[in-house]
Scaffold this motif. Structure first.
Motif, PDB file in Angstrom:
ATOM      1  N   TRP A   1       0.816  -1.213   0.000  1.00  0.00           N
ATOM      2  CA  TRP A   1       0.000   0.000   0.000  1.00  0.00           C
ATOM      3  C   TRP A   1       0.851   1.265   0.000  1.00  0.00           C
ATOM      4  O   TRP A   1       0.562   2.218  -0.732  1.00  0.00           O
ATOM      5  CB  TRP A   1      -0.939  -0.005   1.201  1.00  0.00           C
ATOM      6  CG  TRP A   1      -2.073  -0.978   1.077  1.00  0.00           C
ATOM      7  CD1 TRP A   1      -2.177  -2.212   1.652  1.00  0.00           C
ATOM      8  CD2 TRP A   1      -3.267  -0.798   0.299  1.00  0.00           C
ATOM      9  NE1 TRP A   1      -3.357  -2.820   1.291  1.00  0.00           N
ATOM     10  CE2 TRP A   1      -4.050  -1.977   0.465  1.00  0.00           C
ATOM     11  CE3 TRP A   1      -3.741   0.220  -0.508  1.00  0.00           C
ATOM     12  CZ2 TRP A   1      -5.279  -2.136  -0.152  1.00  0.00           C
ATOM     13  CZ3 TRP A   1      -4.977   0.063  -1.134  1.00  0.00           C
ATOM     14  CH2 TRP A   1      -5.730  -1.098  -0.946  1.00  0.00           C
ATOM     15  N   SER A   2       1.874   1.311   0.843  1.00  0.00           N
ATOM     16  CA  SER A   2       2.696   2.520   0.908  1.00  0.00           C
ATOM     17  C   SER A   2       3.458   2.729  -0.401  1.00  0.00           C
ATOM     18  O   SER A   2       3.639   3.869  -0.846  1.00  0.00           O
ATOM     19  CB  SER A   2       3.679   2.428   2.078  1.00  0.00           C
ATOM     20  OG  SER A   2       4.551   1.321   1.924  1.00  0.00           O
ATOM     21  N   HIS A   3       3.885   1.632  -1.018  1.00  0.00           N
ATOM     22  CA  HIS A   3       4.620   1.714  -2.278  1.00  0.00           C
ATOM     23  C   HIS A   3       3.767   2.364  -3.358  1.00  0.00           C
ATOM     24  O   HIS A   3       4.188   3.325  -4.024  1.00  0.00           O
ATOM     25  CB  HIS A   3       5.060   0.302  -2.697  1.00  0.00           C
ATOM     26  CG  HIS A   3       6.031   0.288  -3.833  1.00  0.00           C
ATOM     27  ND1 HIS A   3       6.261  -0.830  -4.616  1.00  0.00           N
ATOM     28  CD2 HIS A   3       6.848   1.259  -4.341  1.00  0.00           C
ATOM     29  CE1 HIS A   3       7.169  -0.556  -5.523  1.00  0.00           C
ATOM     30  NE2 HIS A   3       7.537   0.708  -5.386  1.00  0.00           N
TER      31      HIS A   3
ATOM     32  N   PHE B   1       0.966   4.071  -2.949  1.00  0.00           N
ATOM     33  CA  PHE B   1       0.456   5.385  -2.560  1.00  0.00           C
ATOM     34  C   PHE B   1       1.444   6.490  -2.911  1.00  0.00           C
ATOM     35  O   PHE B   1       1.080   7.490  -3.543  1.00  0.00           O
ATOM     36  CB  PHE B   1       0.145   5.426  -1.063  1.00  0.00           C
ATOM     37  CG  PHE B   1      -0.207   6.804  -0.568  1.00  0.00           C
ATOM     38  CD1 PHE B   1      -1.471   7.333  -0.782  1.00  0.00           C
ATOM     39  CD2 PHE B   1       0.749   7.580   0.085  1.00  0.00           C
ATOM     40  CE1 PHE B   1      -1.794   8.623  -0.344  1.00  0.00           C
ATOM     41  CE2 PHE B   1       0.435   8.861   0.526  1.00  0.00           C
ATOM     42  CZ  PHE B   1      -0.825   9.381   0.311  1.00  0.00           C
ATOM     43  N   PHE B   2       2.701   6.335  -2.503  1.00  0.00           N
ATOM     44  CA  PHE B   2       3.680   7.396  -2.742  1.00  0.00           C
ATOM     45  C   PHE B   2       4.000   7.538  -4.230  1.00  0.00           C
ATOM     46  O   PHE B   2       4.206   8.654  -4.726  1.00  0.00           O
ATOM     47  CB  PHE B   2       4.947   7.125  -1.933  1.00  0.00           C
ATOM     48  CG  PHE B   2       4.784   7.406  -0.467  1.00  0.00           C
ATOM     49  CD1 PHE B   2       4.653   8.710  -0.015  1.00  0.00           C
ATOM     50  CD2 PHE B   2       4.737   6.370   0.448  1.00  0.00           C
ATOM     51  CE1 PHE B   2       4.483   8.984   1.348  1.00  0.00           C
ATOM     52  CE2 PHE B   2       4.572   6.630   1.799  1.00  0.00           C
ATOM     53  CZ  PHE B   2       4.450   7.938   2.262  1.00  0.00           C
TER      54      PHE B   2
END
Length: 311
Positions: free
Chosen positions: A57-59, A61-62
């Motif tokens: 998710w963080s990958h 998202f950014f």
């Protein structure tokens, strides 16, 4: 989403849909992620598909946040076709750089552990180490995203950006140089890291040479910025109209003083009407400059179209 340019919007949608599909159908990274070139699982199409795969998710998202933040601006400056070509080409370039980096890493790893190892033995060792090198898989749009960041810095080098946690704005050119320096330092300080720092640098390197080539050959293919030229031409035309209107208004004012009242003078009414039209067109052009053509309402687009046909 309505105000996001076409290519950027579609890239955002495709990346998100592929990520959700990967969550629902199981890990698709093994099929579409970029494997090490000496792996049996490597396929040439992975140089493209790996850009639409993400590791969490963080990958995603950014990456998508940066694509939205900088991609919208670069696409509006270049146009859809040029932007898409640049994005995909730099993504493929980043993948090639990652493959080259992994090849060197594999070579030095073998050389440090196998006495008398030479480059001719790489394929044999790779076959015997399939279980290990099959795990060397690269995913993510970061290489293409870093190329977009570079493009923004080269197109608008003096544009100031607020970056947390710095309390003052930073010029885009220094932001790009800073990111490149950080990636280079991390690539050298942590070889074998799970983050593909050299892929990020690869995207920026390919983007740099592509932009330099376009700048030197502006009339070739994607180097011509037709959309930007159109709006600059339109703005120039209306600047000339504004000057003519001011001259007519000035002449009409002198006529009013000498011959009749301003309220009954057809020339004065005409000039006032043209001035109001000019102010409306100026407002629309300023809106395009700030938010892009897609931000216009249907009525504003029609007014702009009608005014361009009068030239």
């Amino acid at each position: 989403m309505r105000n996001i340019p076409t290519v950027t919007k579609n890239l955002l949608i495709i990346n998100i849909l592929v990520f959700l599909a990967s969550l629902l159908m199981g890990n698709l990274n093994h099929i579409f992620g970029l494997h090490f070139i000496l792996s049996d699982d490597f396929q040439i199409y992975q140089l493209v598909t790996y850009m639409f795969m993400h590791g969490g998710w963080s990958h995603i998202f950014f990456n998508m946040f940066a694509l939205w933040m900088f991609g919208c601006i670069v696409e509006r400056a270049w146009g859809a076709r040029k932007f898409l070509f640049y994005y995909l080409s730099c993504g493929v370039g980043a993948g090639l750089m990652q493959e080259l980096a992994q090849t060197f890493e594999f070579y030095f790893l073998c050389k440090s552990q196998i006495p008398g190892f030479d480059i001719s033995q790489m394929m044999l060792v790779a076959d015997n180490s399939a279980a290990i090198i099959d795990q060397w898989t690269t995913v993510g749009a970061s290489g293409a995203i870093y190329a977009i960041l570079l493009a923004f810095g080269m197109i608008f080098p003096n544009e100031k950006i607020f970056i947390f946690p710095f309390p003052v704005p930073i010029k885009a050119k220094w932001l790009v140089i800073g990111y490149a320096a950080i990636e280079l330092f991390q690539a050298m300080a942590s070889p074998g890291s799970q983050v593909a720092h050299l892929a990020h640098l690869g995207g920026m390197i390919f983007g740099f040479f592509m932009i330099r080539y376009w700048n030197r050959h502006p009339s070739y293919g994607y180097g011509a910025d037709k959309s930007k030229d159109f709006f600059e031409s339109l703005r120039s035309t209306w600047e000339k109209r504004r000057q003519r209107t001011r001259m007519k208004s000035s002449q009409g004012g002198e006529y009013n003083k000498n011959t009749s009242s301003s309220t009954g003078n057809p020339d004065w009414d005409y000039n006032a009407r043209k001035k109001a039209e000019q102010e409306e067109i100026d407002r629309i052009l300023e809106k395009i400059r700030l938010n892009g053509y897609d931000s216009l309402t249907r009525e504003e687009k029609q007014k702009l179209f009608d005014s361009s046909n009068k030239r």
